[in-house]
Design a protein around this motif. Structure first.
Motif, PDB file in Angstrom:
ATOM      1  N   VAL A   1       1.284  -1.495   0.363  1.00 21.93           N
ATOM      2  CA  VAL A   1       0.162  -0.130  -0.151  1.00 21.93           C
ATOM      3  C   VAL A   1       1.127   1.473   0.348  1.00 21.93           C
ATOM      4  CG1 VAL A   1      -1.635   1.354   1.358  1.00 21.93           C
ATOM      5  CG2 VAL A   1      -1.640  -1.269   1.358  1.00 21.93           C
ATOM      6  N   LEU A   2       0.266   1.597  -0.935  1.00 21.56           N
ATOM      7  CA  LEU A   2       1.681   2.702  -1.275  1.00 21.56           C
ATOM      8  C   LEU A   2       0.668   4.199  -0.583  1.00 21.56           C
ATOM      9  CD1 LEU A   2       4.179   3.648  -2.508  1.00 21.56           C
ATOM     10  CD2 LEU A   2       3.270   4.348  -4.147  1.00 21.56           C
ATOM     11  N   LYS A   3       1.891   5.510   0.064  1.00 23.81           N
ATOM     12  CA  LYS A   3       0.117   7.129   0.792  1.00 23.81           C
ATOM     13  C   LYS A   3       1.319   7.864   1.150  1.00 23.81           C
ATOM     14  CE  LYS A   3      -3.664   4.751   3.125  1.00 23.81           C
ATOM     15  NZ  LYS A   3      -4.236   4.591   4.260  1.00 23.81           N
ATOM     16  N   GLU A   4       0.366   8.625   0.723  1.00 28.27           N
ATOM     17  CA  GLU A   4       1.294   9.700   0.418  1.00 28.27           C
ATOM     18  C   GLU A   4       0.805  10.007   2.050  1.00 28.27           C
ATOM     19  OE1 GLU A   4       1.467  13.507  -2.155  1.00 28.27           O
ATOM     20  OE2 GLU A   4      -0.171  12.494  -3.382  1.00 28.27           O
ATOM     21  N   ALA A   5       1.838  11.008   2.865  1.00 27.57           N
ATOM     22  CA  ALA A   5       1.732  11.255   4.749  1.00 27.57           C
ATOM     23  C   ALA A   5       0.603  12.218   4.603  1.00 27.57           C
ATOM     24  CB  ALA A   5       3.105  12.031   4.647  1.00 27.57           C
ATOM     25  N   PHE A   6       0.216  12.806   4.337  1.00 31.18           N
ATOM     26  CA  PHE A   6      -1.566  13.876   4.613  1.00 31.18           C
ATOM     27  C   PHE A   6      -2.218  12.763   3.961  1.00 31.18           C
ATOM     28  CE2 PHE A   6       0.053  15.177   0.236  1.00 31.18           C
ATOM     29  CZ  PHE A   6      -1.342  15.444  -0.344  1.00 31.18           C
TER      30      PHE A   6
ATOM     31  N   PHE B   1       4.876  16.589   6.356  1.00 34.95           N
ATOM     32  CA  PHE B   1       4.677  14.989   7.040  1.00 34.95           C
ATOM     33  C   PHE B   1       4.904  14.962   8.609  1.00 34.95           C
ATOM     34  CE2 PHE B   1       7.848  11.979   8.828  1.00 34.95           C
ATOM     35  CZ  PHE B   1       7.430  10.617   7.632  1.00 34.95           C
ATOM     36  N   ILE B   2       5.063  16.716   9.207  1.00 40.19           N
ATOM     37  CA  ILE B   2       5.485  16.653  10.593  1.00 40.19           C
ATOM     38  C   ILE B   2       4.262  16.258  11.854  1.00 40.19           C
ATOM     39  CG2 ILE B   2       4.953  18.598  12.217  1.00 40.19           C
ATOM     40  CD1 ILE B   2       6.822  20.018  10.730  1.00 40.19           C
ATOM     41  N   ASP B   3       2.855  15.996  11.075  1.00 43.97           N
ATOM     42  CA  ASP B   3       1.818  15.936  12.162  1.00 43.97           C
ATOM     43  C   ASP B   3       2.151  14.300  12.138  1.00 43.97           C
ATOM     44  OD1 ASP B   3       1.204  18.084  11.989  1.00 43.97           O
ATOM     45  OD2 ASP B   3      -1.019  17.606  10.794  1.00 43.97           O
TER      46      ASP B   3
END
Length: 150
Positions: free
Chosen positions: A34-39, A68-70
């Motif tokens: 599964v590929l996901k952007e951090a947000f 990416f911080i959250d």
């Protein structure tokens, strides 16, 4: 079937391209990816996977990117013991600290108990074809390790 999550932050698409190469390698090795952007991801999701590969570009003088911080902060509440993990990311050698985000992510994964099971991948700007092959190799390696562990 072993499952691997690849989470990344990418502004210009460079880190995203490497994430896609890593995902290709995971698929080549016969694992689910599964590929996901951090947000779009929740740190709690890391608990649902056998393998975790996290990437981000380095912002400014060695910081994590804002988007990416959250996700990174949410990771602090997790126990990732028994998880196979790796880190990757892009950077710029003109800054004093090259690809610091990769080191920050790798340190966090270790602090949370994950086993760093492959050498991190650092690359400048957009990855070369040889570097993308390193990414595919990383994906195959992590997929192989989670298959053995599972």
């Amino acid at each position: 079937m072993p499952k691997v999550l690849v989470v990344y932050a990418s502004m210009t698409g460079n880190t995203e391209e490497m994430a896609e190469a890593i995902a290709e390698g995971i698929k080549q090795a016969g694992a689910e990816v599964v590929l996901k952007e951090a947000f779009d991801a929740s740190a709690a999701e890391l608990n649902d996977y056998d393998g975790i590969i996290i990437g981000a570009y380095t912002w400014g003088d060695g910081e994590l990117p804002d988007e990416f911080i959250d996700f990174y902060d949410e990771m602090s509440s997790l126990n990732l013991s028994g998880k196979v993990a790796a880190a990757f990311g892009s950077g710029d050698t003109s800054y004093p600290i090259y690809c610091a985000a990769v080191d920050i992510i790798e340190t966090k994964l270790k602090e949370l108990g994950a086993a760093i099971s492959a050498e991190c991948i650092k690359f400048e700007y957009n990855a070369s074809e040889a570097e993308k092959e390193q990414g595919r190799s990383l994906g195959r390696q992590i997929a192989g390790l989670v298959a053995v562990a599972g």
